[in-house]
Write an enzyme that holds these catalytic residues in place. Structure first.
Site, PDB file in Angstrom:
ATOM      1  N   SER A 254       3.877  13.423   2.718  1.00 23.07           N
ATOM      2  CA  SER A 254       2.855  13.782   1.731  1.00 23.07           C
ATOM      3  C   SER A 254       3.116  13.110   0.393  1.00 23.07           C
ATOM      4  CB  SER A 254       2.854  15.298   1.546  1.00 23.07           C
ATOM      5  OG  SER A 254       4.159  15.698   1.184  1.00 23.07           O
ATOM      6  N   GLY A 255       3.642  11.892   0.450  1.00 23.95           N
ATOM      7  CA  GLY A 255       3.832  11.134  -0.791  1.00 23.95           C
ATOM      8  C   GLY A 255       2.514  10.504  -1.207  1.00 23.95           C
TER       9      GLY A 255
ATOM     10  N   TRP B 180       1.108   7.558  -0.315  1.00 21.69           N
ATOM     11  CA  TRP B 180       0.317   7.062   0.828  1.00 21.69           C
ATOM     12  C   TRP B 180       0.113   8.163   1.864  1.00 21.69           C
ATOM     13  CZ3 TRP B 180      -3.423   4.326   2.020  1.00 21.69           C
ATOM     14  CH2 TRP B 180      -3.614   3.654   3.225  1.00 21.69           C
TER      15      TRP B 180
ATOM     16  N   LYS C   3       6.140   1.485   6.178  1.00 21.68           N
ATOM     17  CA  LYS C   3       6.355   0.049   5.989  1.00 21.68           C
ATOM     18  C   LYS C   3       7.841  -0.197   5.772  1.00 21.68           C
ATOM     19  CE  LYS C   3       1.767  -1.281   4.432  1.00 21.68           C
ATOM     20  NZ  LYS C   3       0.902  -1.726   3.336  1.00 21.68           N
TER      21      LYS C   3
ATOM     22  N   LYS D 262       6.892  -7.891   3.738  1.00 19.15           N
ATOM     23  CA  LYS D 262       6.173  -8.263   2.500  1.00 19.15           C
ATOM     24  C   LYS D 262       6.756  -7.533   1.287  1.00 19.15           C
ATOM     25  CE  LYS D 262       3.886  -4.264   1.916  1.00 19.15           C
ATOM     26  NZ  LYS D 262       3.805  -3.424   0.737  1.00 19.15           N
TER      27      LYS D 262
ATOM     28  N   ARG E  34       3.937  -1.393  -6.032  1.00 20.47           N
ATOM     29  CA  ARG E  34       5.039  -0.805  -6.810  1.00 20.47           C
ATOM     30  C   ARG E  34       6.277  -1.709  -6.828  1.00 20.47           C
ATOM     31  NH1 ARG E  34       4.903   4.725  -3.522  1.00 20.47           N
ATOM     32  NH2 ARG E  34       5.033   3.121  -1.910  1.00 20.47           N
ATOM     33  N   ASN E  35       6.557  -2.347  -5.663  1.00 21.83           N
ATOM     34  CA  ASN E  35       7.721  -3.242  -5.602  1.00 21.83           C
ATOM     35  C   ASN E  35       7.559  -4.378  -6.604  1.00 21.83           C
ATOM     36  OD1 ASN E  35       9.531  -2.364  -3.250  1.00 21.83           O
ATOM     37  ND2 ASN E  35       7.492  -2.302  -2.324  1.00 21.83           N
TER      38      ASN E  35
ATOM     39  N   GLN F  37      10.349   0.630  -1.292  1.00 21.46           N
ATOM     40  CA  GLN F  37      10.868   0.353   0.048  1.00 21.46           C
ATOM     41  C   GLN F  37      11.504  -1.035   0.127  1.00 21.46           C
ATOM     42  OE1 GLN F  37       9.940   3.119   2.815  1.00 21.46           O
ATOM     43  NE2 GLN F  37      10.519   3.637   0.726  1.00 21.46           N
TER      44      GLN F  37
HETATM   45  N1  LIG Z   1       2.122   4.146  -1.845  1.00 13.39           N
HETATM   46  C1  LIG Z   1       1.432   3.118  -1.362  1.00 13.39           C
HETATM   47  O1  LIG Z   1       0.603   2.497  -2.044  1.00 13.39           O
HETATM   48  C2  LIG Z   1       1.647   2.733   0.080  1.00 13.39           C
HETATM   49  C3  LIG Z   1       0.607   2.084   0.729  1.00 13.39           C
HETATM   50  C4  LIG Z   1       0.756   1.721   2.063  1.00 13.39           C
HETATM   51  C5  LIG Z   1       1.942   2.014   2.704  1.00 13.39           C
HETATM   52  N2  LIG Z   1       2.941   2.645   2.051  1.00 13.39           N
HETATM   53  C6  LIG Z   1       4.138   2.995   2.840  1.00 13.39           C
HETATM   54  O2  LIG Z   1       3.980   4.333   3.241  1.00 13.39           O
HETATM   55  C7  LIG Z   1       5.259   4.961   3.426  1.00 13.39           C
HETATM   56  C8  LIG Z   1       5.280   6.257   2.659  1.00 13.39           C
HETATM   57  O3  LIG Z   1       5.146   5.979   1.295  1.00 13.39           O
HETATM   58  P1  LIG Z   1       4.541   6.995   0.230  1.00 13.39           P
HETATM   59  O4  LIG Z   1       3.898   6.147  -0.805  1.00 13.39           O
HETATM   60  O5  LIG Z   1       3.720   8.037   0.892  1.00 13.39           O
HETATM   61  O6  LIG Z   1       5.837   7.732  -0.323  1.00 13.39           O
HETATM   62  P2  LIG Z   1       6.323   7.902  -1.840  1.00 13.39           P
HETATM   63  O7  LIG Z   1       6.869   6.625  -2.354  1.00 13.39           O
HETATM   64  O8  LIG Z   1       5.272   8.587  -2.603  1.00 13.39           O
HETATM   65  O9  LIG Z   1       7.634   8.818  -1.595  1.00 13.39           O
HETATM   66  C9  LIG Z   1       7.799  10.073  -1.971  1.00 13.39           C
HETATM   67  C10 LIG Z   1       7.795  11.027  -0.782  1.00 13.39           C
HETATM   68  O10 LIG Z   1       9.115  11.148  -0.234  1.00 13.39           O
HETATM   69  C11 LIG Z   1       9.353  12.548  -0.035  1.00 13.39           C
HETATM   70  N3  LIG Z   1      10.793  12.841   0.008  1.00 13.39           N
HETATM   71  C12 LIG Z   1      11.673  12.809  -1.015  1.00 13.39           C
HETATM   72  N4  LIG Z   1      12.890  13.178  -0.559  1.00 13.39           N
HETATM   73  C13 LIG Z   1      12.754  13.440   0.768  1.00 13.39           C
HETATM   74  C14 LIG Z   1      13.645  13.868   1.789  1.00 13.39           C
HETATM   75  N5  LIG Z   1      14.939  14.084   1.545  1.00 13.39           N
HETATM   76  N6  LIG Z   1      13.150  14.033   3.044  1.00 13.39           N
HETATM   77  C15 LIG Z   1      11.861  13.802   3.316  1.00 13.39           C
HETATM   78  N7  LIG Z   1      10.975  13.396   2.389  1.00 13.39           N
HETATM   79  C16 LIG Z   1      11.415  13.229   1.140  1.00 13.39           C
HETATM   80  C17 LIG Z   1       8.663  13.188  -1.222  1.00 13.39           C
HETATM   81  O11 LIG Z   1       8.451  14.538  -0.996  1.00 13.39           O
HETATM   82  C18 LIG Z   1       7.357  12.403  -1.228  1.00 13.39           C
HETATM   83  O12 LIG Z   1       6.429  12.950  -0.324  1.00 13.39           O
HETATM   84  C19 LIG Z   1       6.279   3.913   2.950  1.00 13.39           C
HETATM   85  O13 LIG Z   1       6.795   3.248   4.075  1.00 13.39           O
HETATM   86  C20 LIG Z   1       5.462   2.941   2.118  1.00 13.39           C
HETATM   87  O14 LIG Z   1       5.985   1.636   2.121  1.00 13.39           O
HETATM   88  C21 LIG Z   1       2.801   3.036   0.757  1.00 13.39           C
HETATM   89  O1  LIG Z   2       3.379  -0.171  -3.770  1.00 13.85           O
HETATM   90  P1  LIG Z   2       4.148  -0.846  -2.681  1.00 13.85           P
HETATM   91  O2  LIG Z   2       4.885  -2.051  -3.174  1.00 13.85           O
HETATM   92  O3  LIG Z   2       4.989   0.111  -1.890  1.00 13.85           O
HETATM   93  O4  LIG Z   2       3.046  -1.422  -1.690  1.00 13.85           O
HETATM   94  C1  LIG Z   2       1.948  -0.635  -1.415  1.00 13.85           C
HETATM   95  C2  LIG Z   2       1.253  -1.062  -0.148  1.00 13.85           C
HETATM   96  O5  LIG Z   2       2.163  -1.301   0.886  1.00 13.85           O
HETATM   97  C3  LIG Z   2       0.320  -2.194  -0.357  1.00 13.85           C
HETATM   98  O6  LIG Z   2      -0.407  -2.434   0.824  1.00 13.85           O
END
Ligand SMILES: NC(=O)c1ccc[n+]([C@@H]2O[C@H](COP(=O)([O-])OP(=O)(O)OC[C@H]3O[C@@H](n4cnc5c(N)ncnc54)[C@H](O)[C@@H]3O)[C@@H](O)[C@H]2O)c1
Ligand SMILES: O=P(O)(O)OC[C@H](O)CO
Length: 426
Positions: free
Chosen positions: A18-19, A21, A145, A282, A348-349, A377
């Site tokens: 529930s972060g 994404w 990812k 990426k 974000r990266n 990540q």
């Molecule tokens: N944010 C984006 O724009 C985006 C877009 C596409 C893909 N992704 C990928 O999606 C995946 C999830 O990313 P995100 O953006 O949802 O996460 P995020 O970066 O928002 O991470 C925070 C999450 O991690 C959780 N967390 C913290 N400590 C924890 C623990 N000990 N155990 C379990 N959970 C814990 C938090 O509660 C929160 O839900 C990643 O692989 C990321 O690369 C992200």
């Molecule tokens: O914000 P980042 O760098 O984790 O990337 C977000 C997504 O993966 C973009 O598709």
């Protein structure tokens, strides 16, 4: 789009994570379960890593003096009260049929579709906690990812999740900055789903049934030994459980119905390895692009880093995942070049790497200051990939991946990157 037809049972959907994404994807699937009550139970569970937080001052739900703004409350309580993940996806209205649940076991109970969406560092431990608590015939989609690396091997999260839980798991990845998707700005994504043949609608799958009176579908021992070719081309036999015949098979149609929105267009493909590797690798390139942007080097420099990065992504796939990885996944799909471009422009990266150079501080410091608990990540993936390559003596073949790691370690400087990419500097 799929319809219920002959199937009387509905799919229950759970999002594990529930972060930023995780919440955006949970919003999408909850919108779709509501629109397709013939296929899905309307209520979607979202597992939340519980923490105490107040409503941040920047949130539209912040009111000075209100108990939610002054005293810490459980995040699940805040999400279910405001229908807004005030910490990780603030100011986005979440559907009311999306329920935040702090209990992992409870949230996955009876779910036939599990969506894994959290920082990759945590997924192994969570799968261990889920074992024995999920439906044996559930199917999964990993939105993570990253790649799972140890000194021995590099694996896709879709495969390590699948192996740990004894289920089939596909992957979703694309040019998807979560905040833009959540604001319903148009984007595309790629879902790689190559399910076992027994999941296809016709013919009815062969299954081993126990002797004796005809049991109900839920009592059948529907285990099938499925000959499975993994992403590296290795064939093995895995025991998978056939879903009951009164539940619509989880095929491309159902998957598309669950994820496609007018603002989120889905392409379904079969190249699970290509889609997963695109999303993982990426992130390293996005860090390198952020580094050169931080020096003020401009768009030409960013494009040069992206070009070399894309070549290394394809090479990595071909070298370590045999011919199962298709080059066109990287060059034609959202999960490939499009994700590379968006991540290297505003991810974000990219942003944190840029700020770290501008402020002359470590990227970890920027992550802590700027992301309010969200997690990069690319930093851990760069380390994992470096150690994997080193163990195989392949560092010189991936100068950008290796150079990015060495900059992160402080061994070389960002100014060295052009020479590092050309192999002129060791
Ligand atoms: N944010 C984006 O724009 C985006 C877009 C596409 C893909 N992704 C990928 O999606 C995946 C999830 O990313 P995100 O953006 O949802 O996460 P995020 O970066 O928002 O991470 C925070 C999450 O991690 C959780 N967390 C913290 N400590 C924890 C623990 N000990 N155990 C379990 N959970 C814990 C938090 O509660 C929160 O839900 C990643 O692989 C990321 O690369 C992200
Ligand atoms: O914000 P980042 O760098 O984790 O990337 C977000 C997504 O993966 C973009 O598709």
């Amino acid at each position: 789009m799929a319809t219920l037809g002959a199937y009387s049972k509905k799919h229950k959907v759970t999002v594990v994570g529930s972060g930023n994404w995780g919440s955006a994807i949970a919003k999408i699937v909850a919108e779709n379960t509501k629109e397709h009550p013939d296929l899905f139970e309307e209520e979607v569970q979202m597992w939340v890593f519980e923490e105490e937080t107040t409503v941040p001052k920047t949130s539209k739900h912040y009111h000075a003096g209100s108990k939610f703004s002054t005293q810490p409350h459980k995040l699940t309580k805040l999400i279910n009260h405001f229908h807004d993940n005030v910490k990780y996806l603030p100011d986005i209205a979440l559907p009311t049929n999306l329920i935040a649940n702090p209990s992992l076991q409870e949230s996955v109970h009876d779910s036939s579709i599990l969506i894994f969406n959290l920082p990759h560092q945590f997924i192994g431990g969570l799968c261990d906690q889920m074992k024995g608590h999920i439906l044996p015939y559930a199917r999964g989609i990993s939105c993570i990812k990253g790649v799972s690396v140890d000194s021995e091997d590099v694996r896709l999260f879709s495969e390590s999740i699948g192996d740990k839980l004894g289920i089939y798991c596909g992957a979703l990845s694309g040019a998807n900055i979560a905040n833009e998707v959540a604001q319903e700005k148009f984007s595309e994504t790629t879902i790689a789903y190559d399910p076992p043949p027994m999941d296809s609608r016709n013919p009815t799958p062969k299954a081993t049934t126990p002797q004796g009176p005809t049991p109900s579908s839920s009592q059948l021992d529907l285990s099938v030994i499925n000959e499975h070719k993994d992403s590296k081309g290795k064939t093995s036999k895995v025991k998978l459980i056939v879903p009951p015949s009164d539940l619509a098979p989880i095929d491309h149609d159902i998957i598309k119905t669950l994820f496609h929105r007018p603002y989120f267009h889905v392409q379904v493909v079969s190249d699970v390895a290509g889609v997963s590797l695109g999303g993982a690798l990426k992130n390293i390139v996005a860090i390198a692009t952020g580094f050169v942007a931080g020096l003020g080097w401009g768009d030409n420099a960013k494009a040069a880093v992206m070009r070399v990065g894309l070549l290394e992504m394809v090479k990595f796939g071909k070298m370590f995942f045999s011919n199962n990885v298709q080059t066109k996944t990287f060059t034609e799909e959202s999960a490939g070049v499009a994700d590379l471009i968006t991540s290297c422009s505003g991810g974000r990266n990219y942003r944190c790497a840029k700020m770290s150079v501008e402020r002359k501080v470590s990227i970890q410091e920027v992550e802590k200051e700027e992301l309010n608990g969200q997690m990069l990540q690319g930093t851990s993936t760069a380390g994992d990939v470096f150690h994997f390559l080193k163990a195989r003596g392949k560092e010189s073949e991936f100068p950008l991946f290796v150079g990015t790691y060495r900059i992160l370690q402080g061994e070389v400087s960002v100014e060295d990157l052009p020479d590092l990419m050309e192999g002129k500097k060791k």
